[in-house]
Scaffold this motif. Structure first.
Motif, PDB file in Angstrom:
ATOM      1  N   PRO A   1       2.302  12.070   4.302  1.00 31.95           N
ATOM      2  CA  PRO A   1       2.596  13.263   5.100  1.00 31.95           C
ATOM      3  C   PRO A   1       3.650  14.120   4.405  1.00 31.95           C
ATOM      4  CG  PRO A   1       3.646  11.325   6.042  1.00 31.95           C
ATOM      5  CD  PRO A   1       2.762  10.843   4.944  1.00 31.95           C
TER       6      PRO A   1
ATOM      7  N   LEU B   1      -3.843   3.380  -0.453  1.00 30.86           N
ATOM      8  CA  LEU B   1      -3.167   3.672   0.812  1.00 30.86           C
ATOM      9  C   LEU B   1      -3.248   5.144   1.204  1.00 30.86           C
ATOM     10  CD1 LEU B   1      -0.130   1.340   0.604  1.00 30.86           C
ATOM     11  CD2 LEU B   1      -1.685   1.537   2.524  1.00 30.86           C
TER      12      LEU B   1
ATOM     13  N   GLU C   1       1.445   4.702  -7.083  1.00 36.23           N
ATOM     14  CA  GLU C   1       1.241   3.294  -6.744  1.00 36.23           C
ATOM     15  C   GLU C   1       0.393   3.155  -5.488  1.00 36.23           C
ATOM     16  OE1 GLU C   1       4.910   1.227  -6.290  1.00 36.23           O
ATOM     17  OE2 GLU C   1       5.450   1.479  -8.382  1.00 36.23           O
ATOM     18  N   ARG C   2       0.720   4.012  -4.501  1.00 37.56           N
ATOM     19  CA  ARG C   2      -0.014   3.938  -3.250  1.00 37.56           C
ATOM     20  C   ARG C   2      -1.473   4.317  -3.438  1.00 37.56           C
ATOM     21  NH1 ARG C   2       2.726   3.995   1.681  1.00 37.56           N
ATOM     22  NH2 ARG C   2       4.742   3.153   1.204  1.00 37.56           N
TER      23      ARG C   2
ATOM     24  N   ALA D   1      -3.183   1.428  -4.846  1.00 36.22           N
ATOM     25  CA  ALA D   1      -3.357   0.367  -3.860  1.00 36.22           C
ATOM     26  C   ALA D   1      -4.285   0.796  -2.729  1.00 36.22           C
ATOM     27  CB  ALA D   1      -1.995  -0.049  -3.289  1.00 36.22           C
TER      28      ALA D   1
ATOM     29  N   ASP E   1       6.172  -5.208   1.015  1.00 35.52           N
ATOM     30  CA  ASP E   1       4.962  -4.427   0.776  1.00 35.52           C
ATOM     31  C   ASP E   1       4.085  -5.084  -0.264  1.00 35.52           C
ATOM     32  OD1 ASP E   1       5.237  -2.530   2.551  1.00 35.52           O
ATOM     33  OD2 ASP E   1       5.935  -0.959   1.214  1.00 35.52           O
ATOM     34  N   MET E   2       4.565  -5.052  -1.456  1.00 29.61           N
ATOM     35  CA  MET E   2       3.789  -5.597  -2.556  1.00 29.61           C
ATOM     36  C   MET E   2       4.815  -6.041  -3.584  1.00 29.61           C
ATOM     37  SD  MET E   2       0.785  -3.807  -4.671  1.00 29.61           S
ATOM     38  CE  MET E   2       0.690  -2.399  -3.632  1.00 29.61           C
TER      39      MET E   2
END
Lengths: 301, 163
Positions: free
Chosen positions: B130, B126, B120-121, B124, B71-72
């Motif tokens: 859900p 994202l 974090e998402r 980034a 991912d990262m």
């Protein structure tokens, strides 16, 4: 070893030292993330570490592979027979369609010769198998078993029998990572087969739907419309099926309509996929070719 | 010396199994339920053999996990560092909790980790997750007693063989 207690107290108590260390590591991790986000280091590091990564992927996919093989081994005869009959029927149909296409192709070639078009529509295709590994359930990536050694490069389109699946985003020596068209970060230029309306199909993060955003409310689009790749942008060749429109609603602003699309490729199943090598001549905006000047051969570096 | 060796094997073997289970495919419906195996393994080692787990090691193990997941770089390293830090802070108390309380503590840790991941998402770009995103910590909680029993049993056997 005897524990000696020296008189000088440590500069930090153990707790503080631990907290400091945590802060250092967090800063390091954040620094890595930022630089990775900016420069895409991870791809390079992963390429270097592929010696370790690829066997790991194979190992992780082994159980499901074994289970499938075992399922094949003990599958009852009747089911296999039925499946065989089904496939034969499908093959027959495909063959018939192919025969018709053959004549169309010959005709097309003749016409092209007439037009003196030098680029062919031959599509370089390579078969690959999906390796059953999931890296992150909230990103739609799959791993396939073909990489640099088999001539795969990043950006190539991946198809299955029913339509476009996604594109290669990362290549390792013997595997590559495919971003599916339903990944939230993916967008795909499409057009409606019926009306030719152009739009961009974005991934939503769920495997069975995509969205066309910002369509004018007056646009002629209705549920059931088939969407194909438009070829704009040059990444995907034109004319491959993408999905069909499932429903249309207004977006929150009320200015545009949003259509949900059911992808036609079987994204949740694993098996063989086709990797489409770059077309000899990307269909996209025409290259700016200077009409006058020195001959083209001189301009080559 | 020999025992140390065998224990080393067990440590690295369990970490390896953690990575492997993380990559193991599951049916689509079960995917969001997959717990963070590596973290569960590290909970065990932090509680039972704290000399084996340091923040530095957590960082490196997280980085290796990032390499596998792709991912990262640094994402799992950051999460694992925070995870292990909190764990080390409360280690003395957690150790003597009965199993169900330990499991609840693991749940809290994993939920906290999900929040970190969400942040974090978001950074980034994202977007949101859900509802099924929050199920994995619950499964992690349910899996914890088994991880503990399995590793503890393996370690006890090793010890018995040595002596």
């Amino acid at each position: 070893m005897a524990l000696t207690r020296n008189d000088t107290a440590p500069l930090f108590s153990p707790d503080t030292a631990n907290t400091l260390r945590l802060i250092v590591y967090l800063a390091l991790a954040i620094g890595l993330m930022v630089s990775d986000h900016r420069n895409g280091w991870l791809t390079r590091v992963r390429y270097a570490a592929s010696v370790a990564i690829e066997p790991m992927y194979r190992l992780a996919s082994l159980p499901s592979q074994l289970a499938r093989d075992a399922g094949d081994a003990v599958a009852d005869r009747a089911r296999l027979n039925q499946r065989n009959a089904e496939l034969e029927r499908e093959l027959l149909l495909a063959q018939a369609r192919l025969n018709r296409l053959q004549t169309v192709r010959e005709q097309n070639e003749r016409l092209q010769q007439l037009l003196d078009a030098q680029h062919s529509l031959d599509v370089g295709v390579q078969l690959a198998r999906i390796i059953d590994v999931d890296t992150d359930p909230f990103r739609h990536r799959v791993v396939v078993n073909a990489g640099v050694r088999r001539g795969v490069t990043a950006g190539e389109a991946v198809l299955d029998a029913h339509g476009v699946m996604g594109q290669i985003v990362e290549v390792l020596p013997d595997t590559s990572i495919v971003m599916l068209i339903t990944d939230p970060a993916h967008a795909l230029p499409v057009k409606s087969e019926r009306t030719g309306l152009r739009a961009i199909a974005r991934g939503t993060g769920s495997l069975d739907s995509m969205e066309l955003q910002n369509i004018p409310i007056s646009a002629d689009i209705k549920p059931g419309d088939k969407l194909v790749t438009s070829g704009l942008g040059g990444h995907f060749p034109a004319g491959f099926p993408v999905g069909s429109v499932r429903g249309i609603r207004n977006d929150p602003s009320g200015m545009f309509a949003v259509a949900t699309v059911a992808p036609s490729a079987a994204l949740d199943r694993s098996g063989e996929v086709l990797i489409l090598h770059d077309l000899p001549d990307a269909i996209g905006p025409p290259a700016p070719a200077p009409a006058e000047g020195p001959p083209a051969t001189a301009a080559q570096p | 010396m020999n025992r140390l060796r065998a224990n080393d094997w067990l440590f690295w073997g369990s970490v390896f199994a953690g990575y492997l289970l993380q990559l193991m495919p599951l049916p689509q419906a079960l995917l969001p339920l997959k717990p963070w195996w590596l973290a569960l393994v590290l909970v065990y080692w932090t509680l039972e053999a704290p000399e084996r787990v340091s923040l530095g090691r957590a960082f490196v193990l997280g980085l290796i996990g990032d390499l596998f997941v792709g991912d990262m770089l640094g994402e799992q390293a950051l999460r694992l560092c925070i995870f292990c830090f909190i764990l080390m802070r409360f280690r003395a108390r957690l150790r003597f909790f009965p199993m169900w309380q330990q499991a609840l503590a693991v749940l809290a840790l994993l939920v906290n980790d999900r929040i970190v991941l969400l942040a974090e998402r978001a950074v980034a770009g994202l977007g949101s997750a859900p509802p099924s995103y929050w199920l994995a910590p619950l499964v992690g909680m349910l899996a914890w007693p088994w991880v503990f029993l399995l590793l503890d049993d393996a370690r006890a056997r090793l010890r018995a063989r040595e002596s």
